[in-house]
Design a protein around this motif. Structure first.
Motif, PDB file in Angstrom:
ATOM      1  N   ILE A  35       0.829  -1.198   0.000  1.00  0.00           N
ATOM      2  CA  ILE A  35       0.000   0.000   0.000  1.00  0.00           C
ATOM      3  C   ILE A  35       0.871   1.259   0.000  1.00  0.00           C
ATOM      4  O   ILE A  35       0.546   2.242  -0.666  1.00  0.00           O
ATOM      5  CB  ILE A  35      -0.969  -0.030   1.195  1.00  0.00           C
ATOM      6  N   GLY A  36       1.991   1.229   0.695  1.00  0.00           N
ATOM      7  CA  GLY A  36       2.877   2.387   0.745  1.00  0.00           C
ATOM      8  C   GLY A  36       3.474   2.749  -0.607  1.00  0.00           C
ATOM      9  O   GLY A  36       3.950   3.866  -0.792  1.00  0.00           O
ATOM     10  N   ASP A  37       3.457   1.810  -1.556  1.00  0.00           N
ATOM     11  CA  ASP A  37       3.996   2.074  -2.894  1.00  0.00           C
ATOM     12  C   ASP A  37       2.981   2.730  -3.823  1.00  0.00           C
ATOM     13  O   ASP A  37       3.333   3.119  -4.939  1.00  0.00           O
ATOM     14  CB  ASP A  37       4.479   0.766  -3.545  1.00  0.00           C
ATOM     15  N   LEU A  38       1.725   2.852  -3.390  1.00  0.00           N
ATOM     16  CA  LEU A  38       0.687   3.421  -4.246  1.00  0.00           C
ATOM     17  C   LEU A  38       0.709   4.945  -4.173  1.00  0.00           C
ATOM     18  O   LEU A  38       0.906   5.517  -3.100  1.00  0.00           O
ATOM     19  CB  LEU A  38      -0.695   2.907  -3.829  1.00  0.00           C
ATOM     20  N   GLY A  39       0.493   5.585  -5.324  1.00  0.00           N
ATOM     21  CA  GLY A  39       0.471   7.043  -5.377  1.00  0.00           C
ATOM     22  C   GLY A  39      -0.399   7.526  -6.516  1.00  0.00           C
ATOM     23  O   GLY A  39      -1.079   6.752  -7.196  1.00  0.00           O
ATOM     24  N   ARG A  40      -0.356   8.817  -6.758  1.00  0.00           N
ATOM     25  CA  ARG A  40      -1.171   9.432  -7.820  1.00  0.00           C
ATOM     26  C   ARG A  40      -0.880   8.840  -9.198  1.00  0.00           C
ATOM     27  O   ARG A  40      -1.753   8.823 -10.064  1.00  0.00           O
ATOM     28  CB  ARG A  40      -0.947  10.936  -7.838  1.00  0.00           C
ATOM     29  N   GLU A  41       0.345   8.360  -9.407  1.00  0.00           N
ATOM     30  CA  GLU A  41       0.681   7.771 -10.701  1.00  0.00           C
ATOM     31  C   GLU A  41      -0.081   6.468 -10.955  1.00  0.00           C
ATOM     32  O   GLU A  41      -0.105   5.958 -12.071  1.00  0.00           O
ATOM     33  CB  GLU A  41       2.193   7.535 -10.823  1.00  0.00           C
ATOM     34  N   ASP A  42      -0.720   5.930  -9.907  1.00  0.00           N
ATOM     35  CA  ASP A  42      -1.467   4.677 -10.036  1.00  0.00           C
ATOM     36  C   ASP A  42      -2.956   4.892 -10.298  1.00  0.00           C
ATOM     37  O   ASP A  42      -3.710   3.917 -10.395  1.00  0.00           O
ATOM     38  CB  ASP A  42      -1.283   3.835  -8.770  1.00  0.00           C
ATOM     39  N   VAL A  43      -3.401   6.150 -10.406  1.00  0.00           N
ATOM     40  CA  VAL A  43      -4.811   6.429 -10.655  1.00  0.00           C
ATOM     41  C   VAL A  43      -5.244   5.712 -11.935  1.00  0.00           C
ATOM     42  O   VAL A  43      -4.528   5.716 -12.937  1.00  0.00           O
ATOM     43  CB  VAL A  43      -5.068   7.949 -10.732  1.00  0.00           C
ATOM     44  N   ASN A  44      -6.383   5.064 -11.859  1.00  0.00           N
ATOM     45  CA  ASN A  44      -6.999   4.262 -12.928  1.00  0.00           C
ATOM     46  C   ASN A  44      -6.283   2.934 -13.164  1.00  0.00           C
ATOM     47  O   ASN A  44      -6.609   2.222 -14.105  1.00  0.00           O
ATOM     48  CB  ASN A  44      -7.098   5.039 -14.251  1.00  0.00           C
ATOM     49  N   ARG A  45      -5.342   2.584 -12.314  1.00  0.00           N
ATOM     50  CA  ARG A  45      -4.642   1.305 -12.429  1.00  0.00           C
ATOM     51  C   ARG A  45      -5.346   0.270 -11.553  1.00  0.00           C
ATOM     52  O   ARG A  45      -5.856   0.586 -10.482  1.00  0.00           O
ATOM     53  CB  ARG A  45      -3.196   1.478 -11.968  1.00  0.00           C
ATOM     54  N   LEU A  46      -5.374  -0.961 -12.023  1.00  0.00           N
ATOM     55  CA  LEU A  46      -5.939  -2.061 -11.261  1.00  0.00           C
ATOM     56  C   LEU A  46      -4.854  -2.625 -10.349  1.00  0.00           C
ATOM     57  O   LEU A  46      -3.758  -2.937 -10.810  1.00  0.00           O
ATOM     58  CB  LEU A  46      -6.445  -3.147 -12.213  1.00  0.00           C
ATOM     59  N   VAL A  47      -5.150  -2.720  -9.040  1.00  0.00           N
ATOM     60  CA  VAL A  47      -4.176  -3.224  -8.076  1.00  0.00           C
ATOM     61  C   VAL A  47      -4.841  -4.232  -7.142  1.00  0.00           C
ATOM     62  O   VAL A  47      -6.058  -4.272  -7.011  1.00  0.00           O
ATOM     63  CB  VAL A  47      -3.556  -2.081  -7.231  1.00  0.00           C
ATOM     64  N   LYS A  48      -3.994  -5.022  -6.503  1.00  0.00           N
ATOM     65  CA  LYS A  48      -4.447  -5.935  -5.445  1.00  0.00           C
ATOM     66  C   LYS A  48      -3.656  -5.591  -4.192  1.00  0.00           C
ATOM     67  O   LYS A  48      -2.433  -5.454  -4.249  1.00  0.00           O
ATOM     68  CB  LYS A  48      -4.198  -7.388  -5.827  1.00  0.00           C
ATOM     69  N   VAL A  49      -4.357  -5.411  -3.082  1.00  0.00           N
ATOM     70  CA  VAL A  49      -3.700  -5.124  -1.806  1.00  0.00           C
ATOM     71  C   VAL A  49      -4.187  -6.112  -0.761  1.00  0.00           C
ATOM     72  O   VAL A  49      -5.238  -6.735  -0.908  1.00  0.00           O
ATOM     73  CB  VAL A  49      -3.974  -3.674  -1.326  1.00  0.00           C
ATOM     74  N   CYS A  50      -3.406  -6.244   0.281  1.00  0.00           N
ATOM     75  CA  CYS A  50      -3.752  -7.125   1.382  1.00  0.00           C
ATOM     76  C   CYS A  50      -3.430  -6.403   2.678  1.00  0.00           C
ATOM     77  O   CYS A  50      -2.345  -5.839   2.827  1.00  0.00           O
ATOM     78  CB  CYS A  50      -2.954  -8.424   1.276  1.00  0.00           C
ATOM     79  N   GLY A  51      -4.369  -6.378   3.588  1.00  0.00           N
ATOM     80  CA  GLY A  51      -4.127  -5.711   4.862  1.00  0.00           C
ATOM     81  C   GLY A  51      -5.324  -5.845   5.778  1.00  0.00           C
ATOM     82  O   GLY A  51      -6.241  -6.616   5.528  1.00  0.00           O
ATOM     83  N   ARG A  52      -5.300  -5.038   6.836  1.00  0.00           N
ATOM     84  CA  ARG A  52      -6.368  -5.075   7.837  1.00  0.00           C
ATOM     85  C   ARG A  52      -7.273  -3.852   7.706  1.00  0.00           C
ATOM     86  O   ARG A  52      -6.809  -2.759   7.428  1.00  0.00           O
ATOM     87  CB  ARG A  52      -5.783  -5.132   9.231  1.00  0.00           C
ATOM     88  N   ILE A  53      -8.564  -4.088   7.951  1.00  0.00           N
ATOM     89  CA  ILE A  53      -9.549  -3.014   7.914  1.00  0.00           C
ATOM     90  C   ILE A  53      -9.418  -2.171   9.177  1.00  0.00           C
ATOM     91  O   ILE A  53      -9.266  -2.694  10.284  1.00  0.00           O
ATOM     92  CB  ILE A  53     -10.975  -3.593   7.805  1.00  0.00           C
ATOM     93  N   ASN A  54      -9.500  -0.838   8.992  1.00  0.00           N
ATOM     94  CA  ASN A  54      -9.419   0.105  10.100  1.00  0.00           C
ATOM     95  C   ASN A  54     -10.400   1.248   9.838  1.00  0.00           C
ATOM     96  O   ASN A  54     -10.657   1.594   8.695  1.00  0.00           O
ATOM     97  CB  ASN A  54      -7.978   0.638  10.214  1.00  0.00           C
ATOM     98  N   ASN A  55     -10.929   1.834  10.891  1.00  0.00           N
ATOM     99  CA  ASN A  55     -11.831   3.005  10.799  1.00  0.00           C
ATOM    100  C   ASN A  55     -13.052   2.749   9.920  1.00  0.00           C
ATOM    101  O   ASN A  55     -13.431   3.588   9.106  1.00  0.00           O
ATOM    102  CB  ASN A  55     -11.078   4.238  10.290  1.00  0.00           C
ATOM    103  N   LEU A  56     -13.686   1.605  10.103  1.00  0.00           N
ATOM    104  CA  LEU A  56     -14.862   1.244   9.316  1.00  0.00           C
ATOM    105  C   LEU A  56     -16.050   2.131   9.673  1.00  0.00           C
ATOM    106  O   LEU A  56     -16.363   2.321  10.845  1.00  0.00           O
ATOM    107  CB  LEU A  56     -15.221  -0.224   9.569  1.00  0.00           C
ATOM    108  N   LYS A  57     -16.695   2.673   8.633  1.00  0.00           N
ATOM    109  CA  LYS A  57     -17.901   3.476   8.811  1.00  0.00           C
ATOM    110  C   LYS A  57     -18.908   3.054   7.747  1.00  0.00           C
ATOM    111  O   LYS A  57     -18.546   2.800   6.606  1.00  0.00           O
ATOM    112  CB  LYS A  57     -17.584   4.962   8.657  1.00  0.00           C
TER     113      LYS A  57
END
Length: 133
Positions: A35-57
């Motif tokens: 996730i730390g490698d993602l930035g504005r240059e990735d807009v409209n790019r398809l990605v897969k991430v793995c992590g924990r859910i936080n601040n669910l609303k």
């Protein structure tokens, strides 16, 4: 060949192309991205991430808003109500969306109010006991 035959050929080709496109979307499987490698240059790019859910609303309209965090950073996630309905129909247990749950999610990176966020593709969310981070 008359005009009617040409129209039939065009319709068959169009419908066939849409079916192939729909089926090929299900075969897209990008590598897991930190996730730390993602930035504005990735807009409209398809990605897969793995992590924990936080601040669910949950909004009054039934949309989910939360962050996914891994050891490299966090990203805001929005799951619209219609995507949740589609997940439910595909037997995704949406009651498992809760703080601390570990998920693997594929979606597109979008820009909203100058911040990047992940919009998951329909059905491409897995709750994990242990996914690669």
């Amino acid at each position: 060949m008359d005009e009617g035959d040409i129209i039939k050929i065009c319709l068959v080709g169009s419908v066939g192309g849409l079916i192939i496109l729909y089926l090929s979307i299900g075969m897209i499987d990008p590598e897991i991205t930190d996730i730390g490698d993602l930035g504005r240059e990735d807009v409209n790019r398809l990605v897969k991430v793995c992590g924990r859910i936080n601040n669910l609303k949950v909004s009054k309209d039934g949309h989910l808003f939360f962050e996914i965090m891994d050891e490299t950073g966090s990203i805001r996630v929005v799951i619209w109500r219609d995507i949740l309905k589609h997940m439910y129909m595909k037997n995704v247990n949406i009651s498992r969306f809760r703080n601390g749950a570990k998920v693997e999610m594929t979606g597109s990176i979008e820009l909203y109010r100058n911040e990047i966020e992940l919009i998951p593709l329909r059905g491409l969310v897995k709750f994990m006991e242990d996914c690669e981070e």
